[in-house]
Scaffold this motif. Structure first.
Motif, short mmCIF file in Angstrom:
data_model
loop_
_atom_site.label_atom_id
_atom_site.label_comp_id
_atom_site.label_asym_id
_atom_site.label_seq_id
_atom_site.Cartn_x
_atom_site.Cartn_y
_atom_site.Cartn_z
N HIS A 29 49.53 68.26 44.23
CA HIS A 29 48.88 67.56 42.77
C HIS A 29 48.12 68.43 42.14
N ASN A 30 48.14 68.28 40.79
CA ASN A 30 47.05 69.05 39.91
C ASN A 30 45.87 68.42 40.22
N ASP A 31 44.63 69.16 40.10
CA ASP A 31 43.54 68.48 40.21
C ASP A 31 42.49 69.34 39.26
N PRO A 32 41.38 68.81 38.77
CA PRO A 32 40.49 69.57 38.15
C PRO A 32 39.41 70.44 38.62
N ILE A 33 39.60 70.50 40.03
CA ILE A 33 38.37 71.15 40.80
C ILE A 33 38.96 72.54 41.12
N ASN A 34 39.78 72.68 41.89
CA ASN A 34 40.22 74.01 42.25
C ASN A 34 40.77 75.13 41.14
N LEU A 35 40.37 76.24 41.30
CA LEU A 35 40.93 77.30 40.29
C LEU A 35 42.09 77.55 40.79
N GLU A 78 54.42 66.24 56.80
CA GLU A 78 52.81 65.60 56.87
C GLU A 78 51.99 66.78 57.42
N TYR A 79 52.29 67.64 58.20
CA TYR A 79 51.61 68.86 58.85
C TYR A 79 51.24 69.58 57.59
N ASP A 80 52.51 70.08 56.73
CA ASP A 80 52.11 70.82 55.55
C ASP A 80 50.78 70.23 54.61
N ALA A 81 51.18 68.91 54.58
CA ALA A 81 50.12 68.23 53.66
C ALA A 81 48.85 68.37 54.11
N SER A 82 48.74 68.14 55.40
CA SER A 82 47.31 68.27 56.09
C SER A 82 46.62 69.60 55.92
N ARG A 83 47.80 70.55 55.92
CA ARG A 83 47.11 72.07 55.91
C ARG A 83 46.56 72.20 54.32
N LEU A 84 47.39 71.42 53.35
CA LEU A 84 46.69 71.52 52.05
C LEU A 84 45.58 70.78 51.86
N HIS A 85 45.13 69.82 52.47
CA HIS A 85 44.11 68.90 52.62
C HIS A 85 42.91 70.00 53.21
N ASN A 86 43.18 70.67 54.18
CA ASN A 86 42.20 71.44 54.69
C ASN A 86 41.80 72.32 53.69
N TYR A 87 42.48 72.98 52.74
CA TYR A 87 41.84 73.48 51.69
C TYR A 87 41.58 72.87 50.35
N GLY A 88 41.38 71.67 50.42
CA GLY A 88 40.70 70.87 49.50
C GLY A 88 41.80 70.65 48.34
N LEU A 89 42.96 70.73 48.61
CA LEU A 89 44.15 70.30 47.56
C LEU A 89 44.60 68.94 47.87
N TRP A 90 44.80 68.31 46.94
CA TRP A 90 45.66 67.02 46.95
C TRP A 90 47.08 67.09 47.19
N ALA A 91 47.57 66.53 48.21
CA ALA A 91 48.94 66.68 48.62
C ALA A 91 49.50 65.29 49.16
N THR A 92 50.74 64.94 48.81
CA THR A 92 51.19 63.86 49.43
C THR A 92 52.73 64.17 49.90
N VAL A 93 53.23 63.32 50.68
CA VAL A 93 54.56 63.47 51.28
C VAL A 93 55.53 62.26 50.67
N ALA A 94 56.65 62.76 50.36
CA ALA A 94 57.46 61.73 49.97
C ALA A 94 59.15 62.03 50.34
N ARG A 95 60.06 61.12 50.04
CA ARG A 95 61.41 61.40 50.45
C ARG A 95 61.88 62.33 49.00
#
Length: 96
Positions: A29-35, A78-95
């Motif tokens: 997801h887009n966020d206003p924080i990361n370049l 879920e693992y891929d979402a956690s990898r993005l979270h580790n970089y400070g990015l907002w991610a979710t998992v869905a069907r």
């Protein structure tokens, strides 16, 4: 005693796959924080996208608010979402 009559059930054809057959996706997801350059770097490093692919995905994320990064089994997404979270990015998992 008469035997019950069974009426055949008409099946409707649909374009949708059954719920259990649809893959899971990881959505960034887009966020206003990361370049934007940082997001491109993360997509390249963590998911092996080329620079051009990563830039297209980043622009989709920026303009549309989100982008599908990976798809597959739920546990992997879920693992891929956690990898993005580790970089400070907002991610979710869905069907999908």
């Amino acid at each position: 005693m008469a035997t019950p009559q069974v009426q055949p059930v008409e099946r409707q054809e649909t374009d949708e796959a059954p719920e259990s057959a649809r893959p899971w996706v990881t959505i960034a997801h887009n966020d206003p924080i990361n370049l934007m350059t940082y997001v491109v770097f993360v997509f390249q490093k963590e998911f092996g996208y080329s620079r051009d692919e990563a830039e297209i995905m980043m622009w989709d994320m920026h303009t549309k608010g989100r982008v599908v990064v990976t798809s597959g089994a739920r546990e992997r997404m879920e693992y891929d979402a956690s990898r993005l979270h580790n970089y400070g990015l907002w991610a979710t998992v869905a069907r999908q």
